[in-house]
Design a protein around this motif. Sequence first.
Motif, PDB file in Angstrom:
ATOM      1  N   ILE A 193       0.851  -1.193   0.000  1.00  0.00           N
ATOM      2  CA  ILE A 193       0.000   0.000   0.000  1.00  0.00           C
ATOM      3  C   ILE A 193       0.885   1.241   0.000  1.00  0.00           C
ATOM      4  N   SER A 194       0.342   2.308  -0.527  1.00  0.00           N
ATOM      5  CA  SER A 194       1.097   3.554  -0.616  1.00  0.00           C
ATOM      6  C   SER A 194       1.202   4.204   0.766  1.00  0.00           C
ATOM      7  N   ASN A 195       2.076   5.185   0.866  1.00  0.00           N
ATOM      8  CA  ASN A 195       2.204   5.936   2.116  1.00  0.00           C
ATOM      9  C   ASN A 195       0.891   6.620   2.465  1.00  0.00           C
ATOM     10  N   TYR A 196       0.206   7.147   1.447  1.00  0.00           N
ATOM     11  CA  TYR A 196      -1.077   7.808   1.706  1.00  0.00           C
ATOM     12  C   TYR A 196      -2.088   6.821   2.290  1.00  0.00           C
ATOM     13  N   GLU A 197      -2.138   5.612   1.750  1.00  0.00           N
ATOM     14  CA  GLU A 197      -3.078   4.605   2.239  1.00  0.00           C
ATOM     15  C   GLU A 197      -2.737   4.180   3.670  1.00  0.00           C
ATOM     16  N   ARG A 198      -1.459   3.997   3.941  1.00  0.00           N
ATOM     17  CA  ARG A 198      -1.027   3.663   5.307  1.00  0.00           C
ATOM     18  C   ARG A 198      -1.381   4.807   6.261  1.00  0.00           C
ATOM     19  N   TYR A 199      -1.149   6.033   5.808  1.00  0.00           N
ATOM     20  CA  TYR A 199      -1.495   7.217   6.601  1.00  0.00           C
ATOM     21  C   TYR A 199      -2.995   7.216   6.929  1.00  0.00           C
ATOM     22  N   ALA A 200      -3.837   6.961   5.930  1.00  0.00           N
ATOM     23  CA  ALA A 200      -5.290   6.985   6.128  1.00  0.00           C
ATOM     24  C   ALA A 200      -5.728   5.947   7.161  1.00  0.00           C
ATOM     25  N   ILE A 201      -5.142   4.765   7.101  1.00  0.00           N
ATOM     26  CA  ILE A 201      -5.481   3.713   8.064  1.00  0.00           C
ATOM     27  C   ILE A 201      -5.028   4.109   9.467  1.00  0.00           C
ATOM     28  N   LEU A 202      -3.815   4.631   9.585  1.00  0.00           N
ATOM     29  CA  LEU A 202      -3.289   5.032  10.896  1.00  0.00           C
ATOM     30  C   LEU A 202      -4.121   6.161  11.512  1.00  0.00           C
ATOM     31  N   ILE A 203      -4.505   7.125  10.696  1.00  0.00           N
ATOM     32  CA  ILE A 203      -5.336   8.233  11.198  1.00  0.00           C
ATOM     33  C   ILE A 203      -6.684   7.706  11.671  1.00  0.00           C
ATOM     34  N   GLU A 204      -7.277   6.818  10.907  1.00  0.00           N
ATOM     35  CA  GLU A 204      -8.576   6.261  11.304  1.00  0.00           C
ATOM     36  C   GLU A 204      -8.451   5.457  12.596  1.00  0.00           C
ATOM     37  N   LEU A 205      -7.378   4.695  12.746  1.00  0.00           N
ATOM     38  CA  LEU A 205      -7.152   3.980  14.013  1.00  0.00           C
ATOM     39  C   LEU A 205      -7.025   4.967  15.172  1.00  0.00           C
ATOM     40  N   GLY A 206      -6.233   6.011  14.966  1.00  0.00           N
ATOM     41  CA  GLY A 206      -6.096   7.035  15.996  1.00  0.00           C
ATOM     42  C   GLY A 206      -7.438   7.659  16.345  1.00  0.00           C
ATOM     43  N   ASN A 207      -8.226   7.953  15.333  1.00  0.00           N
ATOM     44  CA  ASN A 207      -9.536   8.570  15.578  1.00  0.00           C
ATOM     45  C   ASN A 207     -10.474   7.643  16.347  1.00  0.00           C
ATOM     46  N   LEU A 208     -10.404   6.342  16.054  1.00  0.00           N
ATOM     47  CA  LEU A 208     -11.245   5.392  16.784  1.00  0.00           C
ATOM     48  C   LEU A 208     -10.877   5.358  18.268  1.00  0.00           C
ATOM     49  N   TYR A 209      -9.585   5.366  18.561  1.00  0.00           N
ATOM     50  CA  TYR A 209      -9.161   5.416  19.969  1.00  0.00           C
ATOM     51  C   TYR A 209      -9.489   6.774  20.591  1.00  0.00           C
ATOM     52  N   TYR A 210      -9.317   7.828  19.831  1.00  0.00           N
ATOM     53  CA  TYR A 210      -9.612   9.179  20.327  1.00  0.00           C
ATOM     54  C   TYR A 210     -11.085   9.296  20.730  1.00  0.00           C
ATOM     55  N   LYS A 211     -11.989   8.781  19.917  1.00  0.00           N
ATOM     56  CA  LYS A 211     -13.428   8.829  20.230  1.00  0.00           C
ATOM     57  C   LYS A 211     -13.738   8.120  21.538  1.00  0.00           C
ATOM     58  N   ARG A 212     -12.920   7.131  21.877  1.00  0.00           N
ATOM     59  CA  ARG A 212     -13.128   6.374  23.110  1.00  0.00           C
ATOM     60  C   ARG A 212     -12.359   6.961  24.290  1.00  0.00           C
ATOM     61  N   LYS A 213     -11.695   8.080  24.037  1.00  0.00           N
ATOM     62  CA  LYS A 213     -10.904   8.786  25.049  1.00  0.00           C
ATOM     63  C   LYS A 213      -9.695   7.979  25.519  1.00  0.00           C
ATOM     64  N   PHE A 214      -9.171   7.113  24.640  1.00  0.00           N
ATOM     65  CA  PHE A 214      -7.933   6.393  24.897  1.00  0.00           C
ATOM     66  C   PHE A 214      -6.820   7.159  24.184  1.00  0.00           C
ATOM     67  N   TYR A 215      -6.428   8.289  24.765  1.00  0.00           N
ATOM     68  CA  TYR A 215      -5.545   9.231  24.084  1.00  0.00           C
ATOM     69  C   TYR A 215      -4.138   8.682  23.877  1.00  0.00           C
ATOM     70  N   SER A 216      -3.612   7.955  24.834  1.00  0.00           N
ATOM     71  CA  SER A 216      -2.262   7.400  24.669  1.00  0.00           C
ATOM     72  C   SER A 216      -2.212   6.412  23.510  1.00  0.00           C
ATOM     73  N   GLU A 217      -3.246   5.567  23.407  1.00  0.00           N
ATOM     74  CA  GLU A 217      -3.308   4.627  22.289  1.00  0.00           C
ATOM     75  C   GLU A 217      -3.485   5.369  20.965  1.00  0.00           C
ATOM     76  N   ALA A 218      -4.343   6.377  20.970  1.00  0.00           N
ATOM     77  CA  ALA A 218      -4.561   7.180  19.758  1.00  0.00           C
ATOM     78  C   ALA A 218      -3.254   7.808  19.306  1.00  0.00           C
ATOM     79  N   ASN A 219      -2.480   8.304  20.257  1.00  0.00           N
ATOM     80  CA  ASN A 219      -1.230   8.987  19.922  1.00  0.00           C
ATOM     81  C   ASN A 219      -0.207   8.061  19.269  1.00  0.00           C
ATOM     82  N   ILE A 220      -0.232   6.805  19.620  1.00  0.00           N
ATOM     83  CA  ILE A 220       0.676   5.840  18.980  1.00  0.00           C
ATOM     84  C   ILE A 220       0.441   5.842  17.478  1.00  0.00           C
TER      85      ILE A 220
END
Length: 159
Positions: free
Chosen positions: A67-94
Motif C-alpha cells: 500500500i502507498s504511504n497515503y493509504e497507510r497514513y489513512a489507516i493510521l489516522i482512522e485507528l487514531g480517531n477510533l481510539y480518540y473517540k473512546r478517550k484512549f488518548y495514549s493509544e490514539a497517539n501511537i
Amino acid sequence: MNQYKFFWVFFITISIVVISMNIYKKYFKKLESYKDYLYRAVKYEMLFQGEKAISILKKALFELKDISNYERYAILIELGNLYYKRKFYSEANIYYKEALKIILDEEFYYDKSLINILNSFIFADEKQNAMSLYENLIKRQSYDIKFSKIKKFSKLIYR
C-alpha cells in the motif's frame, strides 16, 4: 387486483435481493484493498462496534504489504480517531505519531483530524508533541489558509 399483488411480490423480492447484496458486500466480502478495510471499519463503527473496527484496521496494517504511504497514513489516522473517540488518548497517539511520520515532511492540506491529534496530545499530557505539531502546522498557512484554525490551540499549548 392480481396485477397489484404481483407488483408487490416482485417489489419485495427485488428489495430483499438488493439488501442481501449490500449486506454481503459490507460485511462478508473478502477484504482486498485498503479501501475495503477502511470501508468495513467505518461500517462497524457506525453500528457501534468500534472494537471490531479497530481490529479490522490493525489487520489491514498487518496484511496489506503493497500500500502507498497515503493509504497507510489513512489507516493510521482512522485507528487514531477510533481510539480518540473512546478517550484512549495514549493509544490514539501511537497511531497518530506513526501517521505524522509519513506526512510531516510533505506538503499536505488541512484535515479535521489534525484537531483530534492536537487535542489527543494535550489530553495525554504530551505537550512537547503538541507544540512541535502546532509549529509545523502553523507554517502551512502559506499554502492553505485553513491551517489558521490551528491558532486557537496556542493558548492550550503554551500556558
